[in-house]
Write an enzyme that holds these catalytic residues in place. Structure first.
Site, mmCIF file in Angstrom:
data_model
loop_
_atom_site.group_PDB
_atom_site.id
_atom_site.type_symbol
_atom_site.label_atom_id
_atom_site.label_comp_id
_atom_site.label_asym_id
_atom_site.label_seq_id
_atom_site.Cartn_x
_atom_site.Cartn_y
_atom_site.Cartn_z
ATOM 1 N N PRO A 99 -30.815 -19.613 15.663
ATOM 2 C CA PRO A 99 -29.265 -19.477 15.737
ATOM 3 C C PRO A 99 -29.226 -18.331 15.638
ATOM 4 C CG PRO A 99 -29.681 -21.005 15.089
ATOM 5 C CD PRO A 99 -31.488 -21.213 14.876
ATOM 6 N N MET A 100 -28.622 -17.101 15.862
ATOM 7 C CA MET A 100 -28.238 -16.202 14.778
ATOM 8 C C MET A 100 -25.929 -15.628 15.497
ATOM 9 S SD MET A 100 -30.803 -13.784 14.892
ATOM 10 C CE MET A 100 -31.703 -13.859 15.753
ATOM 11 N N CYS A 157 -26.292 -22.760 7.009
ATOM 12 C CA CYS A 157 -24.970 -21.154 6.922
ATOM 13 C C CYS A 157 -24.849 -21.219 5.214
ATOM 14 C CB CYS A 157 -24.455 -21.419 7.240
ATOM 15 S SG CYS A 157 -23.162 -20.197 7.741
ATOM 16 N N LYS A 209 -31.221 -27.884 10.810
ATOM 17 C CA LYS A 209 -31.484 -26.932 10.636
ATOM 18 C C LYS A 209 -30.909 -26.559 8.772
ATOM 19 C CE LYS A 209 -31.866 -21.984 10.898
ATOM 20 N NZ LYS A 209 -31.058 -21.079 10.347
ATOM 21 N N GLY A 244 -37.903 -18.178 8.484
ATOM 22 C CA GLY A 244 -37.709 -17.509 7.359
ATOM 23 C C GLY A 244 -38.761 -15.664 7.188
ATOM 24 N N GLY A 245 -38.180 -14.404 7.639
ATOM 25 C CA GLY A 245 -39.228 -13.642 7.192
ATOM 26 C C GLY A 245 -40.367 -13.939 7.455
ATOM 27 N N GLY A 265 -36.056 -15.283 13.532
ATOM 28 C CA GLY A 265 -34.522 -14.381 14.058
ATOM 29 C C GLY A 265 -34.446 -13.230 13.871
ATOM 30 N N ARG A 266 -34.408 -12.321 13.256
ATOM 31 C CA ARG A 266 -34.127 -10.942 13.305
ATOM 32 C C ARG A 266 -34.959 -10.332 13.892
ATOM 33 N NH1 ARG A 266 -33.462 -11.169 7.412
ATOM 34 N NH2 ARG A 266 -34.092 -12.376 7.432
#
Ligand SMILES: Cc1cc2nc3c(=O)[nH]c(=O)nc-3n(C[C@H](O)[C@H](O)[C@H](O)COP(=O)(O)O)c2cc1C
Length: 343
Positions: free
Chosen positions: A22-23, A105, A145, A219-220, A240-241
């Site tokens: 989720p972003m 978050c 999460k 993560g990463g 994610g990114r």
């Protein structure tokens, strides 16, 4: 034909082998439509939506989705069981497969509302929230999460206690773990995604100790080799990114990680689908513009010649003001001309 490069030796019961995180501002329904064209199986998540915004605001705006998006999860922010339950009930009516509670978050705005990562300090409240959500949406899976810890406390027991308590007191069986702490004292949300050290070993250990739970690592993680490694120790990987900046990575996931033998979609076919989608959206009467949609496409030509021209055209204010779907095809023509044989 592709080979499944990592059989998950841990568990196959969890459908979320691969998911896109989720972003906020990024994984809206237009991005999710794109992602679904690239992968049939990858689990998708909405941006975090405040439960109160759904219950007391414009629910349609936050919950609208395309049927093709499933499997898709709505991520909620909040700490008021009544509001979360009402939002979950409404979300179930829109066809979400999963409802996820954000306990990761670190934004100061979120802390003021006493939700997000600071909820990791209030596990009983989280249990109340999850139970209320599950009762309101019995057919949806309710998940969490979270981070591996808060501030500078790196004691694994805190993480194990959080997960263990929720597993005991609720029906939640899926835990998505961003493998770094949230430092609530002074780091921006962006810094909080990069500076606290990654500790994948904590997530692997969680899976070893809670083998019946579905543990997803996040993560990463930026390439398929890393994904394959993590799948040896966990039930699923959330990206994610990288999935946003380089969406074409999703194309390989059905074949590599779900054993799906259908061919990957080509660029040309993708462009046809996206062009048709933009045309439909512009006619929907919701005020959607070309800019709202193509802003999510900037990374699509990552690694190809003319990728800069593509990005420049799709973010050119004057061109976007014309609001013509053909802009997509014109930018694609530039890329095609620069890359012999690209289909
Ligand atoms: C622009 C942006 C917005 C984000 N918004 C959310 C959010 O709404 N909810 C959430 O749980 N995490 C959010 N995150 C965190 C991601 O879900 C993910 O945990 C984090 O980026 C680490 O994964 P990655 O290294 O693969 O990007 C956001 C991250 C980014 C970059």
């Amino acid at each position: 034909m592709m080979e499944v490069i990592s059989g998950n030796t841990v568990s196959r019961k969890c459908g979320r082998r691969l998911s896109v995180a989720p972003m906020l501002d990024w994984t809206d329904r237009h991005y999710r439509y794109l992602a679904r064209q690239l992968s049939r199986h990858t689990w998708l998540y909405t941006e975090m939506v405040n439960a109160g915004a759904i219950v007391y605001g414009d629910a349609e705006r936050f919950l609208l989705k395309d049927e093709c998006e499933n499997p898709v999860a709505l991520q909620l922010g909040g700490s008021e069981p009544k509001d979360l339950a009402a939002a979950a009930r409404m979300a179930a009516g829109y066809g979400y497969d999963e409802i996820n509670l954000n306990c990761g978050c670190p934004s100061p705005r979120v802390q003021k509302g006493a939700f997000g990562a600071c909820l990791m300090k209030e596990v009983d409240l989280v249990a109340d929230c999850l139970n209320a959500m599950q009762a309101a949406a019995p057919d949806c899976e309710i998940t969490v999460k979270h981070r591996i810890g808060i501030d500078r406390d790196t004691d694994y027991a805190v993480l194990a206690d959080f997960v263990g308590t929720l597993a005991r007191k609720t029906a939640c069986r899926t835990f998505i773990v961003h493998a770094r702490n949230a430092w609530l004292d002074g780091l921006s949300p962006k810094e909080n995604r990069d500076i606290p050290p990654l500790r994948y070993e904590y997530v692997y250990r969680l899976k070893r100790e809670f083998s019946d739970l579905c543990i997803i690592i996040n993560g990463g993680i930026t390439d398929n080799a890393q994904i394959a490694t993590h799948l040896q120790y966990t039930d699923g990987v959330m990206v994610g990114r990288e999935a946003y900046h380089n969406p074409m990575i999703l194309r390989s996931w059905d074949g590599l990680f779900y054993g799906d033998r259908l061919p990957e979609i080509g660029y040309g076919e993708l462009m046809e689908k996206l062009y048709a989608y933009i045309c439909t959206q512009l006619q929907s009467g919701r005020g959607t513009t070309v800019r709202h949609i193509v802003r999510h496409y900037l990374g699509l030509m990552h690694g190809l010649k003319q990728a800069r021209v593509w990005r420049r055209m799709l973010s050119d204010a004057a061109l976007l003001r014309e609001n013509r779907p053909e802009l997509l095809l014109e930018a694609w023509q530039q890329v095609k001309d620069g890359n012999d044989g690209l289909v």
